[in-house]
Every structure is written in C-alpha cells, then in structure tokens.
Motif scaffolding. Structure first.
Motif, PDB file in Angstrom:
ATOM      1  N   SER A   9     -36.904 -67.394 -24.577  1.00  0.00           N
ATOM      2  CA  SER A   9     -36.639 -66.537 -23.422  1.00  0.00           C
ATOM      3  C   SER A   9     -36.697 -65.061 -23.795  1.00  0.00           C
ATOM      4  CB  SER A   9     -35.260 -66.877 -22.841  1.00  0.00           C
ATOM      5  OG  SER A   9     -34.867 -65.929 -21.884  1.00  0.00           O
ATOM      6  N   ASP A  10     -36.156 -64.697 -24.944  1.00  0.00           N
ATOM      7  CA  ASP A  10     -36.228 -63.303 -25.392  1.00  0.00           C
ATOM      8  C   ASP A  10     -37.660 -62.901 -25.725  1.00  0.00           C
ATOM      9  OD1 ASP A  10     -33.598 -62.418 -25.143  1.00  0.00           O
ATOM     10  OD2 ASP A  10     -32.998 -63.290 -27.058  1.00  0.00           O
ATOM     11  N   ARG A  11     -38.486 -63.861 -26.075  1.00  0.00           N
ATOM     12  CA  ARG A  11     -39.881 -63.554 -26.414  1.00  0.00           C
ATOM     13  C   ARG A  11     -40.785 -63.564 -25.188  1.00  0.00           C
ATOM     14  NH1 ARG A  11     -41.531 -66.610 -32.047  1.00  0.00           N
ATOM     15  NH2 ARG A  11     -39.856 -65.785 -33.357  1.00  0.00           N
ATOM     16  N   HIS A  12     -40.614 -64.567 -24.302  1.00  0.00           N
ATOM     17  CA  HIS A  12     -41.606 -64.813 -23.252  1.00  0.00           C
ATOM     18  C   HIS A  12     -41.078 -64.647 -21.828  1.00  0.00           C
ATOM     19  CE1 HIS A  12     -44.179 -66.262 -26.445  1.00  0.00           C
ATOM     20  NE2 HIS A  12     -43.264 -67.149 -26.789  1.00  0.00           N
ATOM     21  N   GLY A  13     -39.772 -64.499 -21.641  1.00  0.00           N
ATOM     22  CA  GLY A  13     -39.249 -64.299 -20.291  1.00  0.00           C
ATOM     23  C   GLY A  13     -38.274 -65.370 -19.857  1.00  0.00           C
ATOM     24  N   ARG A  14     -37.304 -64.930 -19.021  1.00  0.00           N
ATOM     25  CA  ARG A  14     -36.238 -65.835 -18.571  1.00  0.00           C
ATOM     26  C   ARG A  14     -36.743 -66.905 -17.600  1.00  0.00           C
ATOM     27  NH1 ARG A  14     -34.268 -62.769 -22.553  1.00  0.00           N
ATOM     28  NH2 ARG A  14     -32.884 -61.062 -21.944  1.00  0.00           N
ATOM     29  N   VAL A  68     -38.927 -59.526 -31.461  1.00  0.00           N
ATOM     30  CA  VAL A  68     -37.689 -59.096 -32.099  1.00  0.00           C
ATOM     31  C   VAL A  68     -36.787 -60.295 -32.384  1.00  0.00           C
ATOM     32  CG1 VAL A  68     -35.602 -57.697 -31.839  1.00  0.00           C
ATOM     33  CG2 VAL A  68     -37.809 -56.809 -31.043  1.00  0.00           C
ATOM     34  N   ALA A  69     -36.711 -61.227 -31.426  1.00  0.00           N
ATOM     35  CA  ALA A  69     -35.792 -62.357 -31.540  1.00  0.00           C
ATOM     36  C   ALA A  69     -36.330 -63.437 -32.479  1.00  0.00           C
ATOM     37  CB  ALA A  69     -35.548 -62.956 -30.163  1.00  0.00           C
ATOM     38  N   THR A  70     -35.511 -63.850 -33.432  1.00  0.00           N
ATOM     39  CA  THR A  70     -35.803 -64.990 -34.296  1.00  0.00           C
ATOM     40  C   THR A  70     -34.526 -65.816 -34.422  1.00  0.00           C
ATOM     41  OG1 THR A  70     -35.098 -63.973 -36.393  1.00  0.00           O
ATOM     42  CG2 THR A  70     -37.347 -63.502 -35.635  1.00  0.00           C
ATOM     43  N   TRP A  71     -34.609 -66.934 -35.120  1.00  0.00           N
ATOM     44  CA  TRP A  71     -33.418 -67.775 -35.266  1.00  0.00           C
ATOM     45  C   TRP A  71     -32.336 -67.065 -36.072  1.00  0.00           C
ATOM     46  CZ3 TRP A  71     -31.479 -69.243 -39.992  1.00  0.00           C
ATOM     47  CH2 TRP A  71     -32.320 -69.086 -41.101  1.00  0.00           C
ATOM     48  N   ARG A  72     -32.708 -66.045 -36.834  1.00  0.00           N
ATOM     49  CA  ARG A  72     -31.715 -65.301 -37.631  1.00  0.00           C
ATOM     50  C   ARG A  72     -31.010 -64.199 -36.838  1.00  0.00           C
ATOM     51  NH1 ARG A  72     -36.157 -65.796 -41.079  1.00  0.00           N
ATOM     52  NH2 ARG A  72     -36.874 -63.706 -40.459  1.00  0.00           N
ATOM     53  N   SER A  73     -31.481 -63.907 -35.630  1.00  0.00           N
ATOM     54  CA  SER A  73     -30.952 -62.764 -34.874  1.00  0.00           C
ATOM     55  C   SER A  73     -29.461 -62.891 -34.562  1.00  0.00           C
ATOM     56  CB  SER A  73     -31.723 -62.607 -33.558  1.00  0.00           C
ATOM     57  OG  SER A  73     -33.093 -62.334 -33.807  1.00  0.00           O
ATOM     58  N   SER A  74     -28.983 -64.111 -34.401  1.00  0.00           N
ATOM     59  CA  SER A  74     -27.562 -64.315 -34.088  1.00  0.00           C
ATOM     60  C   SER A  74     -26.657 -63.919 -35.240  1.00  0.00           C
ATOM     61  CB  SER A  74     -27.310 -65.780 -33.717  1.00  0.00           C
ATOM     62  OG  SER A  74     -28.093 -66.159 -32.623  1.00  0.00           O
ATOM     63  N   PHE A  75     -27.234 -63.769 -36.442  1.00  0.00           N
ATOM     64  CA  PHE A  75     -26.445 -63.415 -37.625  1.00  0.00           C
ATOM     65  C   PHE A  75     -26.682 -61.968 -38.059  1.00  0.00           C
ATOM     66  CE2 PHE A  75     -27.665 -67.912 -37.759  1.00  0.00           C
ATOM     67  CZ  PHE A  75     -26.414 -68.477 -37.604  1.00  0.00           C
ATOM     68  N   ARG A  76     -27.333 -61.189 -37.181  1.00  0.00           N
ATOM     69  CA  ARG A  76     -27.538 -59.781 -37.462  1.00  0.00           C
ATOM     70  C   ARG A  76     -26.181 -59.102 -37.628  1.00  0.00           C
ATOM     71  NH1 ARG A  76     -31.239 -56.654 -33.177  1.00  0.00           N
ATOM     72  NH2 ARG A  76     -29.227 -55.855 -32.450  1.00  0.00           N
ATOM     73  N   ALA A  77     -26.088 -58.109 -38.505  1.00  0.00           N
ATOM     74  CA  ALA A  77     -24.790 -57.527 -38.869  1.00  0.00           C
ATOM     75  C   ALA A  77     -23.993 -57.039 -37.668  1.00  0.00           C
ATOM     76  CB  ALA A  77     -25.007 -56.388 -39.859  1.00  0.00           C
TER      77      ALA A  77
END
Length: 434
Positions: free
Chosen positions: A75-80, A212-221
C-alpha cells in the motif's frame, strides 16, 4: 443532528471513502466471524476436538497477520485503494472455496489462505480514511468505520442462525460461506469511485516515486518504539476480544446448554453492544483523547467480562448483559485506527500500521488456540477468563507508555513524539536509491 455535522460538511470524496471503508470492514468481519458460529456444526459433522477447532481460527488469524504486513508495504508503494480492492477479491474467492471443502484439513488450509486477504482491510483501510478526513473528526470517522465490524458480526450471527435453523446442517454451513459474495460485489462497486488520498499522492511526488517502504521500515529508529508498543496494545485487545468472540457460542452451548437460537440472540445483543461501544468510543476519542478513552474502556470491559463469565444468571439476563459486554470488548478498537495512523509518517504509515496491528493480531490470535487447549484441563469458562485478563493487562501496559496523538497533522512525520519535516522524505528517497 449536531453529532453528524462532520459528515454533512465532508466533501463527496470523503463520504465515498467513508462508505467504502465501512462496507469493507463489514464484509471482512462477516466472512471472519461466520466460522465461529459454524464451529459446533462442523465439530459434530467431522468429529474434531476443541483444540483442532481453535487451530482453524488461529491459522486464519496468523495468515491475516502476514497478509496485513505485506499489504501495508504494498500500500505504501502502490496505493491504498488498489491494495484494498485486491484483498476483497482474494478473501471472497476463498470464502466460496471454503463452502466446497469436505474435511477438517481442507478447511484448515483454505481458511489460512483466506486469512491472507483479511489482513489488508484493517491497516490499509484505516490509513485511507485517516488520510482523507478532517483531522478534527478523525476519531469519529475512523471509529464509525470500525463499527462496521459489529455490523458484520451481527449479520454473521443472524444469517448463520437462520441457515442452521431452517436448512439441513450439511447445506447450511456451506451456504454461510457462499453468501459472502453478495456484499463483496457491493464493496467493489463503491471502491471503484474512491481516489487515492491527496497526502499519499503528495508524498509520492516528494519522493519522485522512489520506494521508501520495506519490511525493515517498522524498525526505523524514529518509529521503532511506537511500532512495538502499538503491537503490544493490539495483542492485548485482540487476545481478550477473540477469546470471547470465537469461543462464546461454543461455551454457551456446551457449558450452559443453550439452544442455537438463544445463542444467536445473545451474540446479536453482544454485536449490537459492540456497535454502540465503537460509536460511543469514536466520539469520546475526539473529545477526551485516545489514551484516556482506551484505558477507561479496558477497565470497564474487564469488570463486565468477569460478571458475565462467573455470576450465575438466566438466559435472558445473559442476553441483556451481552449488550454492555459487547460495548467493552470491541469498543476500544475504534481508537486503534486513529492512534496508529497518527503515530507514523505517510511514506511508511501502512507498513508500520500493518506490522503493529498484525503482529499484535497474530500474537493475540494465539489465545484462540490456547483457550481450546487449556479448556481441556480447567474448563471453558476459566480458560476464557484467564486469556481475557492477560490481554487487558498487556493493553493497559502499552497505553501507559504510548503518547497522546489526538488531532495530529498527517502531513508531518512523527519521530520520537516530535515533528519530522516532509522535506526530509527527499533525503530518505535519495538514500534508498543509493
């Protein structure tokens, strides 16, 4: 009425988004909750245990957690709107397939695959509504959208009750799975006319369309702390809610020895209470804030649940008490969407919401299987109570450390409870490309 001035003042696109999300939540809830009312009939037909019954429900919820996280990233990549439309097609197709299954293991696999589609509806739908509506009314709009869950639950109770009462059991449970295709067509028609939120389009323009969004984004500082606390909050609320909702019909029939028609009435009362609780929470949420309202509802629900499970009462009193119990166990969910949407920045909003909500949902879903397993030793009532109260403790612990987010501007990115300027998206996009 003054209470609905916010809706009358809303733009046409906001109204269409509201109804598209509301109907989507209703359909998701209907398809999900149908199983809880069919479990006694399926257990009798295929001769499987409570533990195995819990495994079917849990497998669907765990698959929904994975599907929700992946859907958030997409959704963050292609739309809600695009992702939500695909999810409805997915879980409706597997609902139809579920009606053709002929064994426990077939249903287990199909429900797990169907669960992948369930996961998208919450996080992506909540972000879509949050990004479209006026911030002053975000709690009301999202809370009312969330009340679609109660409508779907009530429809599941009524329709499965009627089908099981008037059709042979072998046909009734199959028809309950198939009938979901009708509302799915309505939802798809509504969503055809819903545009992507302007805040999402602006973010895409600011990043030049970079991923911008990847599976690691939830753990961004800047968001890691909120991701984990939000996951704990959802874990607690889901564990408590599912322990009651999934196992209540079975407990009332096997422990209280009540007929299917009476159980359907009680579940309908509880779902009506759930609707009232979510609508009430929606308005209180905008007036008193996210944290205070959620804490009050958790304490209220824990107290009433104890009375419902342990105080002896006749069936009519059980039905009446189902109304306030329903208000408590599901009312607090009306505040999760606004709070989580206000915790995370636009470029990774549904990724983080998908992670927090669905990790919490998967951990909370373990209570479904654990209730069935523990019930073999300490009884159904005691087992439900244990997991309800553990859940509320986890939710209250998370709320102690989460910030108040009421009315935040979603065009600004939140980092450790401080504003993070949208211009920094360009730098992030550049570093991602490098």
């Amino acid at each position: 009425m003054q209470a609905f001035d916010w809706y009358r003042e809303a733009a046409p696109a906001e109204r269409r988004t509201f109804w598209g999300c509301f109907c989507g939540w209703t359909l998701d809830s209907f398809d999900n909750q149908v199983l809880s009312f069919l479990l006694p009939a399926l257990m009798a037909a295929w001769h499987f245990s409570k533990t195995e019954a819990g495994l079917i429900a849990t497998s669907s919820l765990l698959a929904a957690a994975l599907g929700g996280w992946v859907s958030g990233i997409l959704s963050d990549r292609h739309g809600r709107v695009r992702v939500l439309t695909g999810s409805i097609i997915w879980f409706t197709a597997f609902s139809i397939i579920a009606g053709f299954t002929n064994s426990y293991h077939q249903l287990l696999i199909v429900r797990a695959l169907q669960g992948v589609g369930f996961g998208a509806e919450w996080a992506v739908g909540a972000a879509l509504m949050a990004e479209v509506i006026n911030p002053a009314h975000r709690g009301k709009a999202l809370g009312l959208v969330q009340s679609g869950f109660s409508v779907g639950w009530a429809l599941a109770a009524v329709i499965t009750g009627l089908l099981l009462a008037y059709l042979p059991a072998s046909i009734a449970w199959r028809s309950a799975f198939w009938i979901g295709v009708v509302p799915a067509l309505v939802v798809l028609l509504i969503r055809r006319y819903i545009p992507e939120p302007e805040v999402f389009r602006e973010m895409k323009r600011a990043t030049g369309g970079a991923v911008v969004a990847t599976w690691r984004s939830s753990f961004r500082a800047d968001v890691r702390r909120w991701s984990l606390l939000a996951a704990l909050l959802v874990t607690g609320l889901q564990a408590s809610s599912y322990a009651i909702m999934i196992w209540l019909p079975t407990m009332l029939m096997q422990v209280r020895h009540l007929p299917v028609s009476t159980v359907a009435l009680m579940a309908t009362m509880m779902s009506a209470g759930s609707f009232i609780g979510q609508v009430g929470f929606a308005y209180l949420n905008d007036s008193f804030g996210r944290r205070f309202t959620a804490i009050a509802f958790c304490i209220f629900s824990a107290s009433l649940t104890a009375c419902y499970l342990f105080v002896p009462m006749d069936p009519w009193l059980l039905a009446l008490l189902g109304l306030p119990v329903g208000m408590g166990i599901n009312g607090a969910f009306a505040g999760i969407g606004p709070m989580l949407s206000e915790l995370f920045p636009t470029e990774i909003r549904t990724t983080c919401m998908g992670f927090s909500y669905n990790v919490g949902k998967s951990l909370g879903a373990l209570s479904v299987a654990l209730v069935g397993a523990v019930a073999e030793r300490m009884g159904m009532v005691g087992s439900i109570a244990v997991f309800c109260f553990i859940g509320y403790f986890c939710a209250l612990l998370a709320l102690t450390f989460l910030p108040e987010t009421r009315g935040r501007d979603l065009t600004k990115v939140v980092a450790d409870d401080e504003d993070y300027e949208p211009a920094d998206l360009l730098e992030q996009a550049s570093s991602t490309r490098r």
